[in-house]
Write a protein that holds these residues in place. Structure first.
Motif, PDB file in Angstrom:
ATOM      1  N   ASN A 455       0.818  -1.221   0.000  1.00 17.78           N
ATOM      2  CA  ASN A 455       0.000   0.000   0.000  1.00 17.78           C
ATOM      3  C   ASN A 455       0.850   1.268   0.000  1.00 17.78           C
ATOM      4  O   ASN A 455       0.398   2.318   0.460  1.00 17.78           O
ATOM      5  CB  ASN A 455      -0.934   0.000   1.212  1.00 17.78           C
ATOM      6  N   ALA A 456       2.096   1.168  -0.471  1.00 19.86           N
ATOM      7  CA  ALA A 456       3.005   2.313  -0.408  1.00 19.86           C
ATOM      8  C   ALA A 456       2.466   3.525  -1.150  1.00 19.86           C
ATOM      9  O   ALA A 456       2.531   4.654  -0.659  1.00 19.86           O
ATOM     10  CB  ALA A 456       4.374   1.920  -0.963  1.00 19.86           C
ATOM     11  N   LYS A 457       1.911   3.299  -2.346  1.00 19.32           N
ATOM     12  CA  LYS A 457       1.413   4.410  -3.147  1.00 19.32           C
ATOM     13  C   LYS A 457       0.288   5.135  -2.429  1.00 19.32           C
ATOM     14  O   LYS A 457       0.289   6.365  -2.311  1.00 19.32           O
ATOM     15  CB  LYS A 457       0.928   3.885  -4.490  1.00 19.32           C
ATOM     16  N   GLN A 458      -0.678   4.377  -1.920  1.00 21.45           N
ATOM     17  CA  GLN A 458      -1.815   4.987  -1.230  1.00 21.45           C
ATOM     18  C   GLN A 458      -1.365   5.696   0.046  1.00 21.45           C
ATOM     19  O   GLN A 458      -1.816   6.802   0.354  1.00 21.45           O
ATOM     20  CB  GLN A 458      -2.842   3.912  -0.897  1.00 21.45           C
ATOM     21  N   GLU A 459      -0.457   5.074   0.784  1.00 24.93           N
ATOM     22  CA  GLU A 459       0.007   5.679   2.035  1.00 24.93           C
ATOM     23  C   GLU A 459       0.796   6.954   1.785  1.00 24.93           C
ATOM     24  O   GLU A 459       0.727   7.907   2.569  1.00 24.93           O
ATOM     25  CB  GLU A 459       0.854   4.675   2.808  1.00 24.93           C
ATOM     26  N   GLU A 460       1.553   6.976   0.684  1.00 25.10           N
ATOM     27  CA  GLU A 460       2.308   8.193   0.385  1.00 25.10           C
ATOM     28  C   GLU A 460       1.379   9.345   0.043  1.00 25.10           C
ATOM     29  O   GLU A 460       1.608  10.482   0.446  1.00 25.10           O
ATOM     30  CB  GLU A 460       3.287   7.942  -0.756  1.00 25.10           C
ATOM     31  N   ILE A 461       0.328   9.065  -0.712  1.00 25.40           N
ATOM     32  CA  ILE A 461      -0.648  10.110  -1.047  1.00 25.40           C
ATOM     33  C   ILE A 461      -1.298  10.641   0.222  1.00 25.40           C
ATOM     34  O   ILE A 461      -1.436  11.856   0.413  1.00 25.40           O
ATOM     35  CB  ILE A 461      -1.705   9.565  -2.023  1.00 25.40           C
ATOM     36  N   GLN A 462      -1.676   9.727   1.117  1.00 23.75           N
ATOM     37  CA  GLN A 462      -2.351  10.137   2.347  1.00 23.75           C
ATOM     38  C   GLN A 462      -1.396  10.816   3.326  1.00 23.75           C
ATOM     39  O   GLN A 462      -1.803  11.695   4.089  1.00 23.75           O
ATOM     40  CB  GLN A 462      -2.995   8.918   3.014  1.00 23.75           C
ATOM     41  N   GLY A 463      -0.125  10.408   3.309  1.00 26.18           N
ATOM     42  CA  GLY A 463       0.807  10.913   4.318  1.00 26.18           C
ATOM     43  C   GLY A 463       1.716  12.018   3.858  1.00 26.18           C
ATOM     44  O   GLY A 463       2.583  12.446   4.625  1.00 26.18           O
ATOM     45  N   ALA A 464       1.551  12.511   2.623  1.00 28.91           N
ATOM     46  CA  ALA A 464       2.470  13.526   2.097  1.00 28.91           C
ATOM     47  C   ALA A 464       2.475  14.782   2.966  1.00 28.91           C
ATOM     48  O   ALA A 464       3.532  15.272   3.364  1.00 28.91           O
ATOM     49  CB  ALA A 464       2.096  13.870   0.658  1.00 28.91           C
ATOM     50  N   ALA A 465       1.279  15.311   3.251  1.00 26.15           N
ATOM     51  CA  ALA A 465       1.207  16.540   4.047  1.00 26.15           C
ATOM     52  C   ALA A 465       1.713  16.306   5.461  1.00 26.15           C
ATOM     53  O   ALA A 465       2.377  17.162   6.054  1.00 26.15           O
ATOM     54  CB  ALA A 465      -0.235  17.052   4.074  1.00 26.15           C
ATOM     55  N   GLY A 466       1.411  15.131   6.033  1.00 29.90           N
ATOM     56  CA  GLY A 466       1.884  14.829   7.380  1.00 29.90           C
ATOM     57  C   GLY A 466       3.392  14.728   7.441  1.00 29.90           C
ATOM     58  O   GLY A 466       4.018  15.192   8.405  1.00 29.90           O
ATOM     59  N   ALA A 467       4.009  14.132   6.412  1.00 29.82           N
ATOM     60  CA  ALA A 467       5.465  14.027   6.388  1.00 29.82           C
ATOM     61  C   ALA A 467       6.110  15.407   6.285  1.00 29.82           C
ATOM     62  O   ALA A 467       7.081  15.711   6.980  1.00 29.82           O
ATOM     63  CB  ALA A 467       5.899  13.157   5.206  1.00 29.82           C
ATOM     64  N   ALA A 468       5.570  16.253   5.414  1.00 34.32           N
ATOM     65  CA  ALA A 468       6.107  17.612   5.280  1.00 34.32           C
ATOM     66  C   ALA A 468       5.936  18.393   6.580  1.00 34.32           C
ATOM     67  O   ALA A 468       6.806  19.177   6.967  1.00 34.32           O
ATOM     68  CB  ALA A 468       5.419  18.331   4.122  1.00 34.32           C
ATOM     69  N   HIS A 469       4.822  18.166   7.248  1.00 33.38           N
ATOM     70  CA  HIS A 469       4.584  18.869   8.513  1.00 33.38           C
ATOM     71  C   HIS A 469       5.600  18.439   9.572  1.00 33.38           C
ATOM     72  O   HIS A 469       6.085  19.275  10.351  1.00 33.38           O
ATOM     73  CB  HIS A 469       3.170  18.589   9.007  1.00 33.38           C
ATOM     74  N   LEU A 470       5.957  17.145   9.600  1.00 32.25           N
ATOM     75  CA  LEU A 470       6.963  16.693  10.562  1.00 32.25           C
ATOM     76  C   LEU A 470       8.311  17.346  10.296  1.00 32.25           C
ATOM     77  O   LEU A 470       9.013  17.743  11.229  1.00 32.25           O
ATOM     78  CB  LEU A 470       7.113  15.169  10.504  1.00 32.25           C
ATOM     79  N   VAL A 471       8.687  17.461   9.020  1.00 27.22           N
ATOM     80  CA  VAL A 471       9.948  18.139   8.687  1.00 27.22           C
ATOM     81  C   VAL A 471       9.884  19.589   9.135  1.00 27.22           C
ATOM     82  O   VAL A 471      10.856  20.143   9.654  1.00 27.22           O
ATOM     83  CB  VAL A 471      10.228  18.043   7.177  1.00 27.22           C
ATOM     84  N   ARG A 472       8.731  20.207   8.964  1.00 26.77           N
ATOM     85  CA  ARG A 472       8.553  21.596   9.398  1.00 26.77           C
ATOM     86  C   ARG A 472       8.764  21.730  10.906  1.00 26.77           C
ATOM     87  O   ARG A 472       9.414  22.666  11.374  1.00 26.77           O
ATOM     88  CB  ARG A 472       7.155  22.073   9.006  1.00 26.77           C
ATOM     89  N   LEU A 473       8.244  20.771  11.668  1.00 25.75           N
ATOM     90  CA  LEU A 473       8.429  20.799  13.117  1.00 25.75           C
ATOM     91  C   LEU A 473       9.894  20.568  13.487  1.00 25.75           C
ATOM     92  O   LEU A 473      10.417  21.211  14.403  1.00 25.75           O
ATOM     93  CB  LEU A 473       7.550  19.734  13.783  1.00 25.75           C
ATOM     94  N   LEU A 474      10.561  19.651  12.782  1.00 26.33           N
ATOM     95  CA  LEU A 474      11.972  19.376  13.066  1.00 26.33           C
ATOM     96  C   LEU A 474      12.829  20.608  12.830  1.00 26.33           C
ATOM     97  O   LEU A 474      13.745  20.910  13.612  1.00 26.33           O
ATOM     98  CB  LEU A 474      12.459  18.221  12.192  1.00 26.33           C
ATOM     99  N   ILE A 475      12.544  21.344  11.746  1.00 28.78           N
ATOM    100  CA  ILE A 475      13.322  22.551  11.459  1.00 28.78           C
ATOM    101  C   ILE A 475      13.035  23.637  12.489  1.00 28.78           C
ATOM    102  O   ILE A 475      13.948  24.271  13.026  1.00 28.78           O
ATOM    103  CB  ILE A 475      12.998  23.072  10.038  1.00 28.78           C
ATOM    104  N   THR A 476      11.772  23.842  12.788  1.00 30.00           N
ATOM    105  CA  THR A 476      11.373  24.957  13.653  1.00 30.00           C
ATOM    106  C   THR A 476      11.825  24.767  15.092  1.00 30.00           C
ATOM    107  O   THR A 476      12.289  25.711  15.744  1.00 30.00           O
ATOM    108  CB  THR A 476       9.848  25.126  13.614  1.00 30.00           C
ATOM    109  N   TYR A 477      11.711  23.538  15.604  1.00 23.70           N
ATOM    110  CA  TYR A 477      11.942  23.297  17.036  1.00 23.70           C
ATOM    111  C   TYR A 477      13.221  22.515  17.298  1.00 23.70           C
ATOM    112  O   TYR A 477      13.344  21.847  18.319  1.00 23.70           O
ATOM    113  CB  TYR A 477      10.741  22.557  17.629  1.00 23.70           C
ATOM    114  N   GLN A 478      14.201  22.608  16.399  1.00 24.35           N
ATOM    115  CA  GLN A 478      15.408  21.790  16.539  1.00 24.35           C
ATOM    116  C   GLN A 478      16.186  22.101  17.811  1.00 24.35           C
ATOM    117  O   GLN A 478      16.759  21.189  18.435  1.00 24.35           O
ATOM    118  CB  GLN A 478      16.303  21.936  15.317  1.00 24.35           C
ATOM    119  N   ASP A 479      16.243  23.350  18.236  1.00 21.84           N
ATOM    120  CA  ASP A 479      16.964  23.672  19.473  1.00 21.84           C
ATOM    121  C   ASP A 479      16.312  22.990  20.668  1.00 21.84           C
ATOM    122  O   ASP A 479      17.004  22.465  21.556  1.00 21.84           O
ATOM    123  CB  ASP A 479      17.000  25.186  19.691  1.00 21.84           C
ATOM    124  N   LEU A 480      15.001  22.990  20.703  1.00 17.61           N
ATOM    125  CA  LEU A 480      14.278  22.334  21.786  1.00 17.61           C
ATOM    126  C   LEU A 480      14.470  20.820  21.716  1.00 17.61           C
ATOM    127  O   LEU A 480      14.693  20.162  22.740  1.00 17.61           O
ATOM    128  CB  LEU A 480      12.796  22.697  21.706  1.00 17.61           C
TER     129      LEU A 480
END
Length: 625
Positions: A455-480
């Protein structure tokens, strides 16, 4: 997250591209990067995940091993840290360990194998207090993540769940039940209490809607601004602790993360990697540990692979102000040629970095990450990262990421930090390069996260925004995220104290060491009683082997900080003169007692440290980083 099968076709490009898009209503950059990866044709760690069903007992045994509790199933309790570790767990953490051991026992019994130890033999102390019933666990996806839900706990009930985070930014969470009145409305994270003890802390707005669950659906500028706490014991960064203490931090973090996820209704599963033979030489497709071993032969003390540092340096020198950096791909043929040259010439100092364009460097950097034989975020913890995408509260997402960073192997953690520091610099030049935080996150996510399975294709479509959001959190809160929570350090102190009191002398060398320690303790007590050095009055002796004045007695009061001691030694030894100005900066360490070694934050209140660790030594020396 790059799938390893057929990728979904990216959506059609709009006629005009805005300068920067920080809103989450478009995933164009994500799918454009996916297309570039497909055209590149490179694949990394495809066959690492074992196929077929996984033996539950082996997975539980692996979890106990990584939590420092392998002796619970080997029958050798009393050897290693298990006994001491168990004695320091909170009630919730102990219940989670008990659940794991019980699951292991039941699974072994189903296989008609007699278990080595029963859970009742380990947790023999009767507990008559009521325990909240464990809610039923919803079905799990192949990646190990659970359906997203916002958990609001009272005494023993779990309220209905909130809708999951999706690409839609317009949906308002109206189904979320009213939260209890918040105890603290400030955007601060407490490092004092284990995160698993605070899964009820959701904030309610004036109209009864859950503010925590809505924040994830807003733009970058509306991300919560969490302030780093300033405890009197001082902030502790990961690099401030000894390797032995960080190993114990890993034990506790795994137990705490599993307990935390259980409190959110998520069953934490981990992948089991199949054995595969990786390259032992070269640059691309080589494990981080092997690269660092090779680098350290030439550059002792290296913590981030040489090629990774060189690529980041090249991008910082020439690409930070370039429009579309990271997004605009370089020439595929030129990148391929540069890769071959790097493989042949990097360690011989014959590689010409002047020929590398910034777009080429960006392509090589992303290729390096994708082709690591073992993922940067590790295969074992991939389900935990996936599950973090589906936590509705950004506060609890950050707490989950915080524990996961503590769990990463040191080479992975150091390399990830170097990447995030660079990405933060890219975002800082947004006006020049037109790469906002959300743009950068969408570009990096498909390279950093991976999907596998049917189900990789379906999961990637569903999780694309969530994955990008996690990267956003990692960049923003890296000091913490790279700051060790106080409750973990407190746990390590208790673990060291419990281990010291329960560890039997197993050899003549250990016995001699214990006798020497007792003799020193006796001499110290005699000295205190004689009044020569009355430690009960808060007098410490600081040793500075690299200074002309190598030792100094310091009278502590409620205002004495580590920076005051550092300044006093600098003054006494004439720092700033021609003879001493080139010396490396030195920091105050607490060494021994109930900690291995900790570099003290200059703002640390020393009297508080003295009360927590009265038997430590105080040493002024340079850091090893």
């Amino acid at each position: 997250m790059s799938s390893r099968g057929t990728r979904p076709s990216p959506p059609p490009s709009p006629p005009e591209r805005p300068a920067s898009r920080d809103s989450q209503d478009s995933m164009e950059d994500y799918w454009s990067e996916v297309k570039n990866i497909e055209e590149d044709g490179q694949r990394g760690h495809e066959d690492l995940l074992e196929r077929g069903s996984m033996d539950e007992a082996e997975l539980e045994e692996a979890w106990l091993q990584d939590a420092g509790l392998s002796t619970l199933v080997s029958g050798a309790l009393g050897e290693g840290p298990a006994e001491a570790l168990l004695s320091t767990l909170t009630r919730s953490q102990a219940a989670m360990v008990k659940k794991r051991v019980d699951n292991y026992t039941l699974t072994v019994r189903k296989r008609s194998k007699q278990p080595t130890r029963h859970v009742r033999d380990i947790f023999s102390t009767p507990d008559t207090s009521p325990v909240d019933p464990i809610p039923p666990v919803p079905p799990k996806s192949p990646n190990g993540d659970m359906p997203s839900r916002c958990v609001h706990r009272t005494s023993s009930r779990v309220r209905p769940a909130c809708p999951s985070f999706s690409q839609s930014t317009e949906r308002r969470v109206s189904e979320c039940p009213p939260c209890p009145p918040p105890q603290d409305t400030s955007d601060s994270l407490s490092f004092e209490v284990p995160y698993s003890e605070g899964t009820t802390a959701h904030h309610r707005g004036r109209q009864g809607d859950c503010l925590d669950c809505q924040r994830i659906r807003r733009d970058d500028h509306d991300l919560p601004t969490f302030q780093l706490p300033r405890p009197k014991l001082g902030l502790t960064r990961i690099q401030d602790l000894s390797c032995e203490d960080m190993k114990k931090i890993g034990y506790i973090s795994l137990i705490e993360l599993t307990t935390f996820y259980d409190g959110l209704g998520i069953e934490l599963k981990r992948n089991r990697a199949a054995r595969s033979k990786a390259r032992e030489s070269g640059i691309f497709g080589v494990p981080l540990t092997t690269l660092l071993e090779n680098d350290q032969k030439k550059f002792p003390g290296s913590k981030v692979p040489l090629v990774f540092r060189k690529l980041l340096s090249k991008l910082e020198q020439t690409g930070l102000q370039t429009e579309g950096i990271l997004r605009v791909p370089g020439s595929a043929s030129r990148v391929k040629h540069l890769r071959q040259e790097l493989e042949q010439k990097l360690y011989e100092d014959r590689f010409d970095w002047e020929q590398v364009r910034h777009n080429d460097a960006a392509g090589l950097l992303k290729m390096f990450i994708r082709e690591l034989p073992y993922p940067l975020l590790t295969l074992q913890h991939a389900p935990a990262f996936s599950a973090a995408q589906n936590i509705s509260s950004p506060r609890q997402q950050i707490q989950a990421l915080h524990l996961l960073i503590m769990l990463l192997p040191e080479p992975n953690r150091d390399t990830l930090k170097a990447l995030l520091e660079f990405l933060r610099k890219v975002v800082a030049y947004e006006e020049k390069n037109r790469m906002g935080l959300w743009n950068v996150s969408m570009i990096v996510a498909p390279n950093l996260f991976t999907y596998r399975g049917k189900n990789a294709k379906q999961e990637e479509i569903q999780g694309a925004a969530g994955a990008a959001h996690l990267v956003r959190l990692l960049i923003t809160y890296q000091d913490l995220l790279w700051t060790v929570p106080c409750f973990l350090i407190s746990h390590v102190r208790k673990l060291n104290e419990a281990g010291a009191s329960k560890k039997p002398p197993s050899s003549e060398k250990t016995k001699r060491k214990l006798l020497l320690m007792r003799r020193k303790t006796t001499e110290r007590e005699k000295t205190e009683r004689s009044g020569l050095t009355d430690l009960r009055q808060g007098v410490i002796r600081v040793h500075a082997p690299l200074h002309a004045k190598i030792s100094m007695a310091i009278q502590l009061d409620n205002e004495t900080k580590a920076k005051d001691v550092m300044a006093r030694f600098d003054y006494e030894n004439g720092r700033g003169t021609r003879n001493t100005s080139r010396r490396p900066r030195q920091y105050l360490f607490e060494v021994g007692g109930n900690i291995g070694e900790r570099s003290l934050d200059p703002e640390t209140h020393l009297l508080d440290v003295y009360h927590v660790n009265p038997h430590c030594e105080w040493v002024l020396k340079p850091t090893t980083t």
